[in-house]
Design a protein around this motif. Structure first.
Motif, PDB file in Angstrom:
ATOM      1  N   SER A 113       0.831  -1.201   0.000  1.00 12.94           N
ATOM      2  CA  SER A 113       0.000   0.000   0.000  1.00 12.94           C
ATOM      3  C   SER A 113       0.867   1.252   0.000  1.00 12.94           C
ATOM      4  O   SER A 113       0.373   2.345  -0.182  1.00 12.94           O
ATOM      5  CB  SER A 113      -0.914  -0.004   1.227  1.00 12.94           C
ATOM      6  OG  SER A 113      -0.141  -0.025   2.404  1.00 12.94           O
ATOM      7  N   ARG A 114       2.171   1.073   0.203  1.00  9.51           N
ATOM      8  CA  ARG A 114       3.102   2.210   0.216  1.00  9.51           C
ATOM      9  C   ARG A 114       3.789   2.272  -1.141  1.00  9.51           C
ATOM     10  O   ARG A 114       4.865   1.756  -1.317  1.00  9.51           O
ATOM     11  CB  ARG A 114       4.126   2.025   1.337  1.00  9.51           C
ATOM     12  CG  ARG A 114       3.494   1.963   2.712  1.00  9.51           C
ATOM     13  CD  ARG A 114       4.504   1.666   3.818  1.00  9.51           C
ATOM     14  NE  ARG A 114       5.451   0.605   3.527  1.00  9.51           N
ATOM     15  CZ  ARG A 114       5.210  -0.687   3.669  1.00  9.51           C
ATOM     16  NH1 ARG A 114       4.041  -1.090   4.071  1.00  9.51           N
ATOM     17  NH2 ARG A 114       6.152  -1.574   3.406  1.00  9.51           N
ATOM     18  N   ARG A 115       3.137   2.916  -2.106  1.00 12.08           N
ATOM     19  CA  ARG A 115       3.689   2.968  -3.463  1.00 12.08           C
ATOM     20  C   ARG A 115       3.750   4.405  -3.949  1.00 12.08           C
ATOM     21  O   ARG A 115       2.746   4.952  -4.389  1.00 12.08           O
ATOM     22  CB  ARG A 115       2.830   2.176  -4.428  1.00 12.08           C
ATOM     23  CG  ARG A 115       3.003   0.692  -4.268  1.00 12.08           C
ATOM     24  CD  ARG A 115       2.186  -0.015  -5.280  1.00 12.08           C
ATOM     25  NE  ARG A 115       0.894  -0.262  -4.649  1.00 12.08           N
ATOM     26  CZ  ARG A 115      -0.157  -0.729  -5.253  1.00 12.08           C
ATOM     27  NH1 ARG A 115      -0.141  -0.983  -6.516  1.00 12.08           N
ATOM     28  NH2 ARG A 115      -1.265  -0.940  -4.594  1.00 12.08           N
ATOM     29  N   GLY A 116       4.917   5.007  -3.865  1.00 12.46           N
ATOM     30  CA  GLY A 116       5.233   6.301  -4.458  1.00 12.46           C
ATOM     31  C   GLY A 116       4.179   7.364  -4.319  1.00 12.46           C
ATOM     32  O   GLY A 116       3.293   7.236  -3.507  1.00 12.46           O
ATOM     33  N   PRO A 117       4.305   8.397  -5.116  1.00  6.90           N
ATOM     34  CA  PRO A 117       5.332   8.538  -6.143  1.00  6.90           C
ATOM     35  C   PRO A 117       6.707   8.724  -5.502  1.00  6.90           C
ATOM     36  O   PRO A 117       6.836   9.339  -4.451  1.00  6.90           O
ATOM     37  CB  PRO A 117       4.919   9.794  -6.917  1.00  6.90           C
ATOM     38  CG  PRO A 117       4.129  10.592  -5.941  1.00  6.90           C
ATOM     39  CD  PRO A 117       3.470   9.595  -5.008  1.00  6.90           C
ATOM     40  N   TYR A 118       7.705   8.154  -6.157  1.00  7.37           N
ATOM     41  CA  TYR A 118       9.065   8.198  -5.655  1.00  7.37           C
ATOM     42  C   TYR A 118       9.906   9.172  -6.467  1.00  7.37           C
ATOM     43  O   TYR A 118       9.685   9.352  -7.664  1.00  7.37           O
ATOM     44  CB  TYR A 118       9.708   6.810  -5.697  1.00  7.37           C
ATOM     45  CG  TYR A 118       9.005   5.811  -4.825  1.00  7.37           C
ATOM     46  CD1 TYR A 118       8.950   5.999  -3.450  1.00  7.37           C
ATOM     47  CD2 TYR A 118       8.393   4.695  -5.366  1.00  7.37           C
ATOM     48  CE1 TYR A 118       8.306   5.085  -2.633  1.00  7.37           C
ATOM     49  CE2 TYR A 118       7.743   3.774  -4.552  1.00  7.37           C
ATOM     50  CZ  TYR A 118       7.704   3.973  -3.181  1.00  7.37           C
ATOM     51  OH  TYR A 118       7.071   3.078  -2.378  1.00  7.37           O
ATOM     52  N   ILE A 119      10.879   9.747  -5.826  1.00  6.18           N
ATOM     53  CA  ILE A 119      11.802  10.668  -6.478  1.00  6.18           C
ATOM     54  C   ILE A 119      12.901   9.893  -7.198  1.00  6.18           C
ATOM     55  O   ILE A 119      13.338  10.262  -8.277  1.00  6.18           O
ATOM     56  CB  ILE A 119      12.404  11.644  -5.449  1.00  6.18           C
ATOM     57  CG1 ILE A 119      11.293  12.500  -4.848  1.00  6.18           C
ATOM     58  CG2 ILE A 119      13.497  12.492  -6.065  1.00  6.18           C
ATOM     59  CD1 ILE A 119      11.709  13.297  -3.634  1.00  6.18           C
ATOM     60  N   CYS A 120      13.353   8.781  -6.551  1.00  3.04           N
ATOM     61  CA  CYS A 120      14.430   7.972  -7.125  1.00  3.04           C
ATOM     62  C   CYS A 120      14.378   6.582  -6.503  1.00  3.04           C
ATOM     63  O   CYS A 120      13.542   6.305  -5.646  1.00  3.04           O
ATOM     64  CB  CYS A 120      15.786   8.628  -6.860  1.00  3.04           C
ATOM     65  SG  CYS A 120      16.203   8.720  -5.106  1.00  3.04           S
ATOM     66  N   GLY A 121      15.282   5.719  -6.942  1.00  2.00           N
ATOM     67  CA  GLY A 121      15.326   4.354  -6.423  1.00  2.00           C
ATOM     68  C   GLY A 121      15.620   4.277  -4.936  1.00  2.00           C
ATOM     69  O   GLY A 121      15.093   3.415  -4.233  1.00  2.00           O
ATOM     70  N   ILE A 122      16.448   5.173  -4.443  1.00  2.00           N
ATOM     71  CA  ILE A 122      16.758   5.179  -3.010  1.00  2.00           C
ATOM     72  C   ILE A 122      15.499   5.484  -2.210  1.00  2.00           C
ATOM     73  O   ILE A 122      15.245   4.870  -1.171  1.00  2.00           O
ATOM     74  CB  ILE A 122      17.888   6.182  -2.693  1.00  2.00           C
ATOM     75  CG1 ILE A 122      19.202   5.661  -3.271  1.00  2.00           C
ATOM     76  CG2 ILE A 122      18.015   6.421  -1.187  1.00  2.00           C
ATOM     77  CD1 ILE A 122      20.370   6.591  -3.133  1.00  2.00           C
TER      78      ILE A 122
END
Length: 126
Positions: free
Chosen positions: A5-14
């Motif tokens: 349930s914790r899916r982005g949006p992400y800035i980068c892979g880290i």
């Protein structure tokens, strides 16, 4: 494998990786399972001095949801539940290896104190 349930949006892979391992105990749970293979809940709790039952349960559920930990329930009385790493969990541990080496070097450089989990286990048994 369940979807997190914790899916982005992400800035980068880290950012995405830290989302999965965020929390004080998750990295230590992964380390404990890597070191010992299969562990029952009480064994994990003894191996992680200071973790509460609530936090361990919460982190194990999240790690299972993220496909990193496998939870096996044996149909016996009383029920026996065992936790182990999935292949995905093992790859994460491999990725965390260099971070652990960096942390060990930091401990040495800062002359910080490390907890001796083995002596903590012996003290808990007394």
């Amino acid at each position: 494998m369940a979807k997190s349930s914790r899916r982005g949006p992400y800035i980068c892979g880290i950012d995405a990786a830290l989302d999965v391992v965020s929390g004080k105990w998750k990295g230590l749970i992964l380390w404990e399972l890597e070191a010992h293979g299969v562990r029952r809940f009480a064994q994990l709790r003894r191996g992680l001095p200071g973790v509460s039952e609530k936090m361990l349960t919460q982190h194990l559920r999240e790690l299972e949801e993220d496909g990193l930990v496998h939870r096996k329930v044996h149909a016996e009385v009383p029920p026996r539940v065992e936790y182990s790493l999935t292949e995905h969990g093992r790859t994460l541990n491999q990725a965390l290896g260099p971070l652990g080496a960096w942390g060990s070097e930091r401990i040495r450089r800062e002359t910080a104190e490390m907890v001796d989990a083995a002596s903590e286990d012996r003290a808990a048994l007394r």
